[in-house]
Motif scaffolding. Sequence first.
Motif, short mmCIF file in Angstrom:
data_model
loop_
_atom_site.label_atom_id
_atom_site.label_comp_id
_atom_site.label_asym_id
_atom_site.label_seq_id
_atom_site.Cartn_x
_atom_site.Cartn_y
_atom_site.Cartn_z
N TYR A 23 84.99 79.37 -11.51
CA TYR A 23 85.30 79.08 -12.92
C TYR A 23 85.48 77.58 -13.10
N CYS A 24 86.14 76.93 -12.14
CA CYS A 24 86.35 75.48 -12.22
C CYS A 24 85.00 74.75 -12.15
N TRP A 25 84.13 75.26 -11.30
CA TRP A 25 82.82 74.62 -11.19
C TRP A 25 82.06 74.71 -12.52
N VAL A 26 82.07 75.89 -13.16
CA VAL A 26 81.41 76.07 -14.47
C VAL A 26 82.08 75.19 -15.50
N LEU A 27 83.42 75.15 -15.45
CA LEU A 27 84.17 74.33 -16.40
C LEU A 27 83.84 72.85 -16.20
N ASP A 28 83.72 72.42 -14.96
CA ASP A 28 83.38 71.03 -14.66
C ASP A 28 82.00 70.70 -15.23
N ARG A 29 81.06 71.58 -15.06
CA ARG A 29 79.72 71.35 -15.60
C ARG A 29 79.76 71.23 -17.13
N LYS A 30 80.52 72.11 -17.77
CA LYS A 30 80.63 72.04 -19.23
C LYS A 30 81.30 70.74 -19.68
#
Length: 192
Positions: A23-30
Motif C-alpha cells: 500500500y505504501c508503494w502504491v501511495l508513494d507512486r501516487k
Amino acid sequence: MNIPTGLILEGLVALLLVTTIAYCWVLDRKLKAIREGQDGMRDLVKALNRSSELARHYVSDMNEASRRAGQELEERIQSAKELGEDLRQSIEGGQANARALADELSIMVDAGNNLAERLETQVNKRVAAKPAAPSPMPAHAQRIARAPVPQTAAKAPAPAPQQRAQAGRAGGEPADVPALQQKLMDALRRSR
C-alpha cells in the motif's frame, strides 16, 4: 497439528506488513505523480502568469495606439473642417467678385449701348439735316471707315464713301446706317 498461536500471530503481522508495504508503494507512486503534476501545474501557472503579463502589456499598447489614432483622427477632422470653411469663404468671395464683375460689365454694356444710340441719333440728324451735301468726316471716323472689317463680324461689305453720299442724297434714312453701326461696334471692340 497444532500450530502455535504465536506463529499464527506473527504470520498475520507479516502478512499485514507486506500489505502495508504494498500500500505504501502504491501511495508513494501516487504521491510522485501528484508531485510531478504539481511541477507541471507550477509550470502551467508560470506560463499563464507570463501570458497574462504579455496580454496586459499588449492591451496597454493597444490603448495607447487607439488614443494616438483618435487624436490624429480628431486633428485631421479639425483640419478638414478648417479647409472646408476656407473653401466655403473662397467660393463666397469668388461669387461676390463674379457678381461685382457682372454688374460692372452690365454697366459698361449699358454705357456702350447709350453711346451707340447717341451716335446713331447724331448720325441720323446730320443725314436728315444735310441730305444733299456730304459732310467731311472727322479724322477718327475716317480711320474707322478705312479700317478693314473682319469677314466674320461684317454681314455685308460696306459701301464706298461716294455710294454713302449718294444714298444720303436720295432721301430718307441712308442705306449705310447698319454698316456705320457695324463699324462703330468694331471700333469699340478694338478699343478694349
